[in-house]
Design a protein around this motif. Sequence first.
Motif, short mmCIF file in Angstrom:
data_model
loop_
_atom_site.label_atom_id
_atom_site.label_comp_id
_atom_site.label_asym_id
_atom_site.label_seq_id
_atom_site.Cartn_x
_atom_site.Cartn_y
_atom_site.Cartn_z
N UNK A 31 -25.01 17.88 61.74
CA UNK A 31 -25.77 17.49 62.92
C UNK A 31 -27.27 17.60 62.64
N UNK A 32 -27.99 16.56 62.99
CA UNK A 32 -29.43 16.55 62.73
C UNK A 32 -30.14 17.73 63.38
N UNK A 33 -29.79 18.01 64.64
CA UNK A 33 -30.49 19.08 65.35
C UNK A 33 -30.23 20.45 64.73
N UNK A 34 -29.01 20.66 64.23
CA UNK A 34 -28.70 21.93 63.59
C UNK A 34 -29.43 22.07 62.26
N UNK A 35 -29.51 20.97 61.51
CA UNK A 35 -30.26 21.00 60.25
C UNK A 35 -31.74 21.26 60.51
N UNK A 36 -32.28 20.65 61.58
CA UNK A 36 -33.68 20.88 61.94
C UNK A 36 -33.93 22.36 62.23
N UNK A 37 -33.03 22.97 63.00
CA UNK A 37 -33.18 24.38 63.36
C UNK A 37 -32.97 25.30 62.16
N UNK A 38 -31.93 24.99 61.37
CA UNK A 38 -31.58 25.86 60.24
C UNK A 38 -32.70 25.93 59.21
N UNK A 39 -33.28 24.77 58.89
CA UNK A 39 -34.28 24.71 57.83
C UNK A 39 -35.71 24.57 58.37
N UNK A 40 -35.83 24.61 59.70
CA UNK A 40 -37.14 24.48 60.35
C UNK A 40 -37.87 23.23 59.87
N UNK A 41 -37.18 22.09 60.02
CA UNK A 41 -37.70 20.81 59.56
C UNK A 41 -37.79 19.84 60.73
N UNK A 42 -38.62 18.83 60.57
CA UNK A 42 -38.72 17.78 61.58
C UNK A 42 -37.51 16.86 61.48
N UNK A 43 -37.24 16.13 62.57
CA UNK A 43 -36.10 15.22 62.56
C UNK A 43 -36.28 14.11 61.51
N UNK A 44 -37.53 13.63 61.37
CA UNK A 44 -37.79 12.60 60.37
C UNK A 44 -37.51 13.10 58.96
N UNK A 45 -37.87 14.35 58.69
CA UNK A 45 -37.63 14.95 57.38
C UNK A 45 -36.12 15.06 57.12
N UNK A 46 -35.37 15.49 58.14
CA UNK A 46 -33.92 15.65 58.02
C UNK A 46 -33.25 14.31 57.76
N UNK A 47 -33.73 13.27 58.44
CA UNK A 47 -33.15 11.95 58.23
C UNK A 47 -33.40 11.46 56.80
N UNK A 48 -34.56 11.77 56.26
CA UNK A 48 -34.86 11.42 54.86
C UNK A 48 -33.92 12.19 53.93
N UNK A 49 -33.66 13.45 54.26
CA UNK A 49 -32.75 14.27 53.46
C UNK A 49 -31.34 13.69 53.49
N UNK A 50 -30.86 13.30 54.67
CA UNK A 50 -29.52 12.75 54.80
C UNK A 50 -29.40 11.42 54.06
#
Length: 231
Positions: A31-50
């Motif tokens: 889940x994007x929101x959980x990854x954002x919280x877990x790694x303290x990252x922005x949603x845009x950063x998480x989407x790039x990671x995925x």
Amino acid sequence: MNHKNTELDKVYQRIWEAIVAHKLLPGTRLKEEELCETFELSRGFVRKLLLQLSYHKLVNLVPNSGAFVAEPSPEEARDIFQARRLIEAELVRELANKCTLREKKLLQEHLEKEHQAMAQEDQSLRIRLSGEFHLLIGKLANKPVLTSFLHEIIPRSSLIVALYQRGARKAHHHGGLSCSEHNDLLDAISGHHTEQAVQLMIDHLNEIEAQLQLEPPIEETLNLKSIFAET
């Protein structure tokens, strides 16, 4: 920009390690929101990671559903192990031809960690270390292109093992077998027994693949009358 790339690589590595250690199993939703919280990252950063994980076939991006840890098919599993045999045979050949005392020591130190993880019954750590042993062979063989391919397919191999391995007991038995086979590989590599090392590597990968249930179960013809017959 460089800082962002470094941060992306670090998070990618942590997810990669979780997959290799079977902490993230095939089909797990990321889940994007959980990854954002877990790694303290922005949603845009998480989407790039995925997207990067998807590019390397570790994650499936499903429209309107989200991101899921990939579930390789049996056909893909066979292709992955065929690729590993071709790549790793060449890597072990190269290393066995030139293995120095320093390189032998590095392999020995890594194997000691594997044995410790086995003794402590730390299955996740043992699986991760086992994959890293193969990557270490590639690194020491000094074949960066082949090793980069290996770095991509070993996590996919781990997904395949998590999805298709036959039972926990066999998995535990295979852990001990894997350590033993790695010891034999080290002896052949450090002794410059090139063809023996190549054959041991191929046999080792064949054994891992043999532990997988890649064929569908045979369907038995059911006799409903006998199942529901009065006794």
